[in-house]
Design a protein around this motif. Structure first.
Motif, mmCIF file in Angstrom:
data_model
loop_
_atom_site.group_PDB
_atom_site.id
_atom_site.type_symbol
_atom_site.label_atom_id
_atom_site.label_comp_id
_atom_site.label_asym_id
_atom_site.label_seq_id
_atom_site.Cartn_x
_atom_site.Cartn_y
_atom_site.Cartn_z
ATOM 1 N N TYR A 100 3.552 -58.610 2.211
ATOM 2 C CA TYR A 100 3.421 -58.437 3.429
ATOM 3 C C TYR A 100 2.368 -57.867 2.778
ATOM 4 O O TYR A 100 1.884 -57.612 1.909
ATOM 5 C CB TYR A 100 4.297 -57.705 4.552
ATOM 6 N N VAL A 101 1.147 -58.634 3.542
ATOM 7 C CA VAL A 101 -0.367 -57.091 3.739
ATOM 8 C C VAL A 101 -1.102 -56.909 4.267
ATOM 9 O O VAL A 101 -0.184 -57.908 6.313
ATOM 10 C CB VAL A 101 -1.142 -58.160 3.181
ATOM 11 N N PHE A 102 -1.408 -55.693 5.002
ATOM 12 C CA PHE A 102 -1.891 -55.456 6.401
ATOM 13 C C PHE A 102 -3.369 -54.587 5.750
ATOM 14 O O PHE A 102 -3.020 -53.964 4.936
ATOM 15 C CB PHE A 102 -1.010 -54.092 7.128
ATOM 16 N N PRO A 103 -4.226 -54.604 6.687
ATOM 17 C CA PRO A 103 -4.430 -55.943 7.675
ATOM 18 C C PRO A 103 -4.373 -58.151 7.618
ATOM 19 O O PRO A 103 -4.404 -57.769 6.378
ATOM 20 C CB PRO A 103 -6.242 -55.723 8.091
ATOM 21 N N PRO A 104 -3.590 -58.470 8.029
ATOM 22 C CA PRO A 104 -3.613 -59.973 7.942
ATOM 23 C C PRO A 104 -5.178 -60.512 6.962
ATOM 24 O O PRO A 104 -6.495 -60.235 7.589
ATOM 25 C CB PRO A 104 -3.461 -60.342 9.580
ATOM 26 N N ILE B 213 0.091 -57.355 13.571
ATOM 27 C CA ILE B 213 -0.400 -58.808 12.693
ATOM 28 C C ILE B 213 -0.703 -58.777 11.331
ATOM 29 O O ILE B 213 -1.660 -57.819 10.688
ATOM 30 C CB ILE B 213 -1.161 -59.538 13.810
ATOM 31 N N GLY B 214 0.383 -59.055 10.188
ATOM 32 C CA GLY B 214 0.211 -59.064 9.169
ATOM 33 C C GLY B 214 0.546 -60.194 8.834
ATOM 34 O O GLY B 214 0.286 -60.976 8.972
ATOM 35 N N SER B 215 0.229 -60.284 7.729
ATOM 36 C CA SER B 215 0.766 -61.821 6.699
ATOM 37 C C SER B 215 1.199 -62.045 6.071
ATOM 38 O O SER B 215 1.813 -60.652 5.261
ATOM 39 C CB SER B 215 -0.893 -61.952 5.979
ATOM 40 N N LYS B 216 2.209 -62.882 5.585
ATOM 41 C CA LYS B 216 2.779 -62.896 4.811
ATOM 42 C C LYS B 216 3.290 -63.970 4.216
ATOM 43 O O LYS B 216 2.532 -65.122 4.231
ATOM 44 C CB LYS B 216 4.400 -63.402 5.299
ATOM 45 N N CYS B 217 3.174 -64.425 2.809
ATOM 46 C CA CYS B 217 3.047 -65.168 1.168
ATOM 47 C C CYS B 217 3.814 -66.134 1.320
ATOM 48 O O CYS B 217 5.131 -65.439 1.569
ATOM 49 C CB CYS B 217 2.926 -64.266 -0.344
#
Length: 146
Positions: free
Chosen positions: A35-39, A25-29
């Motif tokens: 993208y970034v991990f960890p979320p 599970i990542g995050s996206k701006c």
């Protein structure tokens, strides 16, 4: 051990789909697509972006081995190290779709001599330890793609 007594060692970093296959599970701006991990939910990590809203997204399960090393000494607490300690490989895998590099342990039994930069890797999970309540704590890990 039953599925009910198996839990992630760190909540929110990975999940499994309907077939039981794990994914990170990542995050996206929303603004720049980084993208970034960890979320995380805010503060885009891209220094050229002032975006402050990130959405949680599933990340690729496969990627290319970018680099690796072998850990030949027990990590310090609070990381649980088995006794006797067994060396293990750590892989930096560049995700197929996102292009970001994710660091993670390689499944037990895979030493650095089994790895080669450029080979395809896939996500899996593996046990890390059993806690005081008897719950098996699992982490995401990389393995050589099948």
């Amino acid at each position: 051990m039953s599925a009910a007594s198996t839990q992630p060692a760190i909540d929110g970093w990975f999940a499994t789909d309907e077939s039981g296959a794990p994914y990170l599970i990542g995050s996206k701006c929303h603004r720049c697509g980084t993208y970034v991990f960890p979320p995380r939910t805010n503060n885009c990590p891209n220094p050229t972006c002032d975006g402050d809203e990130l959405a949680q997204v599933p990340l690729s399960r496969r990627g290319t081995l970018w680099s690796y090393t072998e850990n030949r000494y027990p990590p310090p607490a609070p990381y649980p190290a088995p006794d006797p300690f067994e060396p293990f490989a750590i892989a930096a895998v560049q995700l197929a779709d996102e292009g970001m590099i994710i660091l993670g342990k390689v499944v037990e039994g895979t030493l650095a001599e089994h790895l080669k930069v450029g080979m395809e890797m896939e996500l899996t999970t593996m046990p890390l330890y059993v806690d005081d309540d008897g719950v098996e704590r699992v982490v995401y890990a990389w393995r050589i793609a099948r």
